[in-house]
Design a protein around this motif. Sequence first.
Motif, PDB file in Angstrom:
ATOM      1  N   PRO A 230       0.717  -1.142   0.029  1.00  0.00           N
ATOM      2  CA  PRO A 230       0.226  -0.252  -0.108  1.00  0.00           C
ATOM      3  C   PRO A 230       0.691   1.329   0.215  1.00  0.00           C
ATOM      4  CG  PRO A 230      -1.081  -1.584   1.448  1.00  0.00           C
ATOM      5  CD  PRO A 230       0.638  -2.197   0.945  1.00  0.00           C
ATOM      6  N   VAL A 231       1.921   1.265   0.513  1.00  0.00           N
ATOM      7  CA  VAL A 231       2.822   2.376   0.624  1.00  0.00           C
ATOM      8  C   VAL A 231       3.222   2.840  -0.654  1.00  0.00           C
ATOM      9  CG1 VAL A 231       5.202   1.427   1.409  1.00  0.00           C
ATOM     10  CG2 VAL A 231       4.619   4.007   2.041  1.00  0.00           C
ATOM     11  N   PHE A 232       3.607   2.006  -1.559  1.00  0.00           N
ATOM     12  CA  PHE A 232       3.933   2.186  -2.754  1.00  0.00           C
ATOM     13  C   PHE A 232       2.774   2.869  -3.635  1.00  0.00           C
ATOM     14  CE2 PHE A 232       7.406  -0.463  -1.293  1.00  0.00           C
ATOM     15  CZ  PHE A 232       8.534   0.361  -1.563  1.00  0.00           C
ATOM     16  N   SER A 233       1.698   1.985  -3.797  1.00  0.00           N
ATOM     17  CA  SER A 233       0.451   2.468  -4.447  1.00  0.00           C
ATOM     18  C   SER A 233       0.057   3.432  -4.025  1.00  0.00           C
ATOM     19  CB  SER A 233      -0.320   1.190  -4.501  1.00  0.00           C
ATOM     20  OG  SER A 233      -0.924   1.123  -3.016  1.00  0.00           O
ATOM     21  N   GLY A 234       0.021   4.060  -2.734  1.00  0.00           N
ATOM     22  CA  GLY A 234      -0.450   5.046  -2.511  1.00  0.00           C
ATOM     23  C   GLY A 234       0.406   6.368  -2.946  1.00  0.00           C
ATOM     24  N   ALA A 235       1.522   6.337  -2.786  1.00  0.00           N
ATOM     25  CA  ALA A 235       2.785   7.210  -2.910  1.00  0.00           C
ATOM     26  C   ALA A 235       2.728   7.624  -4.368  1.00  0.00           C
ATOM     27  CB  ALA A 235       4.096   6.894  -2.533  1.00  0.00           C
ATOM     28  N   ILE A 236       2.826   6.677  -5.334  1.00  0.00           N
ATOM     29  CA  ILE A 236       2.622   6.761  -6.717  1.00  0.00           C
ATOM     30  C   ILE A 236       1.396   7.538  -7.150  1.00  0.00           C
ATOM     31  CG2 ILE A 236       2.624   5.544  -8.857  1.00  0.00           C
ATOM     32  CD1 ILE A 236       5.395   5.687  -7.582  1.00  0.00           C
ATOM     33  N   ALA A 237       0.073   7.070  -6.504  1.00  0.00           N
ATOM     34  CA  ALA A 237      -1.186   7.621  -6.846  1.00  0.00           C
ATOM     35  C   ALA A 237      -1.139   8.873  -6.501  1.00  0.00           C
ATOM     36  CB  ALA A 237      -2.226   6.920  -6.159  1.00  0.00           C
ATOM     37  N   ALA A 238      -0.625   9.233  -5.258  1.00  0.00           N
ATOM     38  CA  ALA A 238      -0.491  10.983  -4.817  1.00  0.00           C
ATOM     39  C   ALA A 238       0.384  11.753  -5.799  1.00  0.00           C
ATOM     40  CB  ALA A 238      -0.030  10.950  -3.308  1.00  0.00           C
ATOM     41  N   ALA A 239       1.557  11.136  -6.244  1.00  0.00           N
ATOM     42  CA  ALA A 239       2.651  11.926  -7.209  1.00  0.00           C
ATOM     43  C   ALA A 239       1.629  12.064  -8.453  1.00  0.00           C
ATOM     44  CB  ALA A 239       3.639  10.880  -7.463  1.00  0.00           C
ATOM     45  N   LEU A 240       1.036  11.165  -9.021  1.00  0.00           N
ATOM     46  CA  LEU A 240       0.468  11.212 -10.354  1.00  0.00           C
ATOM     47  C   LEU A 240      -0.754  12.489 -10.124  1.00  0.00           C
ATOM     48  CD1 LEU A 240      -0.085   7.567 -11.658  1.00  0.00           C
ATOM     49  CD2 LEU A 240       1.265   9.402 -12.341  1.00  0.00           C
ATOM     50  N   ALA A 241      -1.573  12.400  -8.748  1.00  0.00           N
ATOM     51  CA  ALA A 241      -2.378  13.499  -8.556  1.00  0.00           C
ATOM     52  C   ALA A 241      -1.796  14.921  -8.823  1.00  0.00           C
ATOM     53  CB  ALA A 241      -2.936  13.418  -7.228  1.00  0.00           C
ATOM     54  N   LEU A 242      -0.254  15.073  -8.358  1.00  0.00           N
ATOM     55  CA  LEU A 242       0.431  16.507  -8.592  1.00  0.00           C
ATOM     56  C   LEU A 242       0.483  16.456 -10.188  1.00  0.00           C
ATOM     57  CD1 LEU A 242       3.217  16.134  -6.023  1.00  0.00           C
ATOM     58  CD2 LEU A 242       1.255  17.716  -6.055  1.00  0.00           C
ATOM     59  N   VAL A 243       0.689  15.583 -10.816  1.00  0.00           N
ATOM     60  CA  VAL A 243       0.840  15.812 -12.196  1.00  0.00           C
ATOM     61  C   VAL A 243      -0.367  15.997 -13.136  1.00  0.00           C
ATOM     62  CG1 VAL A 243       1.633  14.588 -14.479  1.00  0.00           C
ATOM     63  CG2 VAL A 243       2.826  14.449 -12.233  1.00  0.00           C
ATOM     64  N   ALA A 244      -1.592  15.617 -12.735  1.00  0.00           N
ATOM     65  CA  ALA A 244      -2.671  15.527 -13.439  1.00  0.00           C
ATOM     66  C   ALA A 244      -3.316  16.955 -13.784  1.00  0.00           C
ATOM     67  CB  ALA A 244      -3.663  14.699 -12.890  1.00  0.00           C
ATOM     68  N   SER A 245      -3.822  17.031 -15.204  1.00  0.00           N
ATOM     69  CA  SER A 245      -4.443  18.394 -15.299  1.00  0.00           C
ATOM     70  C   SER A 245      -5.917  18.377 -15.128  1.00  0.00           C
ATOM     71  CB  SER A 245      -4.207  18.494 -16.996  1.00  0.00           C
ATOM     72  OG  SER A 245      -4.849  17.328 -17.729  1.00  0.00           O
ATOM     73  N   PRO A 246      -6.359  19.582 -14.612  1.00  0.00           N
ATOM     74  CA  PRO A 246      -7.710  19.639 -13.961  1.00  0.00           C
ATOM     75  C   PRO A 246      -8.526  19.852 -15.168  1.00  0.00           C
ATOM     76  CG  PRO A 246      -6.517  21.928 -13.687  1.00  0.00           C
ATOM     77  CD  PRO A 246      -5.453  20.751 -14.313  1.00  0.00           C
TER      78      PRO A 246
END
Length: 701
Positions: free
Chosen positions: A378-394
């Motif tokens: 979980p710590v990896f899937s959560g961290a990668i998901a949070a990082a992608l949320a920083l990248v995603a365009s609104p």
Amino acid sequence: MGQMIASLGLAALLVVTIATPGATRMHAWPWSVGYAIALAAPALQLLLRSFNRRRPLALPSIGWCIALLFAFAGVVASALASPHRGPSVLWSAPLLAGVATFFVVFDWMHADPADIPRRRHQLLIGAGGFFGIIAGVSVGLWLGHLPEFGSGNILATRTPFPLGHSNYTAGLALLMIPTFVTLAIRAQGGRRIAWTFGGLLAVTMLLTSGSRGGFLGLAALALLHVRTIARTLRIRLPIVFLGGTLVLAAFVYWNPRTRAALAGDELKISDVQRSAMLHAGWSMGTDRPLLGWGPGTTPLVYPRYRALLAGGAETVLQLHSLPIQVWAELGGVNALAGIALLILALRASRMVEGAGAALLALSGYFVFSLTDWQLDVPVFSGAIAAALALVASPSPAFASEPKVYALFTLGGRAFSVRWREDYAALRRLLGFMMLLGFTVLGIFGRRDPVPFLNTRALSLAADAANNNEAAALLRQSLKLNPDQEIAHFNLGWLLVVSDPIAAETHFLTAAQLVPDKGGVYFGLGLARLNQGRRSDAERAFALECLNDPAFLVSPWWKSPGVRETRTNSLARLLQFESVLIEALPEKNSLRSEARYIRELAIWLATGATVTTANTPPRLAYFEKKPAPPPFGDASIAAYRRERTGYPVLMRNLDLPAPTDLFDVQENPLATGEYRFLFPPKGWLASPLLPALLMESDSRQK
């Protein structure tokens, strides 16, 4: 409500991560409660936010929404279509929770467009604090265990803390280092010192992990940020390059694992295993190209392909490569979803402020992921998901009119599609998808019953009075999953006297699943001997010696019935060696080993001179033209092998480690003082052993 759920989820995630060994302990009671909370928290948050009308859920652009919904549906479909549906549905939870985490983090950051920069910084600080605790625990545990590791090169003591394996340590470090560096650059005074210290802890984690993939990730991270490093340190770019190269070279020389990898003298065990995993993973995906075998099913499916592989472990928890793992377990549908997300991230890096920096920060982990799969933690899937949320365009604030999306142009004609971006409908769809996820997990998610049946059977079989009950449990286990070497091997030993015909069938199947299993050919020989088929038994005994040359001096040769076959078994072994020598290429190291084993067997039987010694210790020993040591007068080392890794492979640490029913009898001289004379068990590339078995059986028929 949402804040309370988030806090509880983060606390549970932190606890199961640092409860060393976290990656396996999270599957044992009571830590499994924390594991469940950590995964359920983001999904529950997203479910509540999806149907909140007072503040509608903030969504990324339509492309991100479609790609992630497609990935969510693909993972669920893969789990439901799996031959091992129950456990696969359970093991899909970290991936589904990662999708939920992406939407929850994105919604939190974009709750107020004017507040996005501040919340981005808050997320970074939160990640730094979270990672700082993990880094402190990891390095603290490593320092505390240094006396156990002993003196010498401390980099040879690979730190498994806190998740239980050094590759996890390296993966965490590659996510931590960019976080701490960014925070240190932005901070001042005492905070800068604190973040810099966190970065040093992360670097220590990486260096002490001994992970070659981790070093590659660090090199990629440094190379892509070399201009930033030079500008921050106010040092000229060529000097940074030179200094970095010298530091890397010194570290490679100092670290025994990287030095061995670059020496190229011999193929290391880990390299053989990884090559086998890549081969198996490709074959697994090819056999089920659409949806794969299901999330988390590699330990259950890998034995199907074991006989086709050139060496490697009996079975594995994962395939040590993110692309291969996706292809094998999740299939082409989810591979396409992953490619779509990568393309969207690269596009967003040019349009979203800070997205490019976030992607570059992930570059080291992306390179590392080519050598390991970690999204089931979980710590990896959560961290990668949070990082992608920083990248995603609104998404745009409102889009009521249909938009035209160009697909492609052929000649002078353009092909396009009209699509109305209905974000209200997307929010409802997300909510229903979360409900679907909870429903699927509740109805179909089940722990695999097979490991319990196996461990229970082997525990009962410790008392011969329970053999019938133990055999019944193993048969029940094989009905649920016939591709289990542990069940076939031990059922063969249970039946070798009472039903040698059935035992032979189980030993043959076990040999196909794990060709280099110690004792499987000996068991096969006993089953045939008990049927009165002495010639067939001798060929099986010869294969046991071929697979494990130390069996040449095993005390088992003193047993009645087996003793009478020794001369002919040796002759069969020499025939097998001749076949191998002719079949293998001239410069192949296996051919050299086969020639040596042939002469070793003759030397043990007759004392004839050995002229094909192929290692320095063997050369030095046989130059003296020694007589064979008194192996026949040695004592007997008798024991049964315990499968300590079985509960880990089955993701159920509540199980006891099972013990095989094969009574191993070893010669202490062969496993001690004269160990260097005998090639290790499984020295022969696996496909050749079942081939020799099939060829000898077909010739006899």
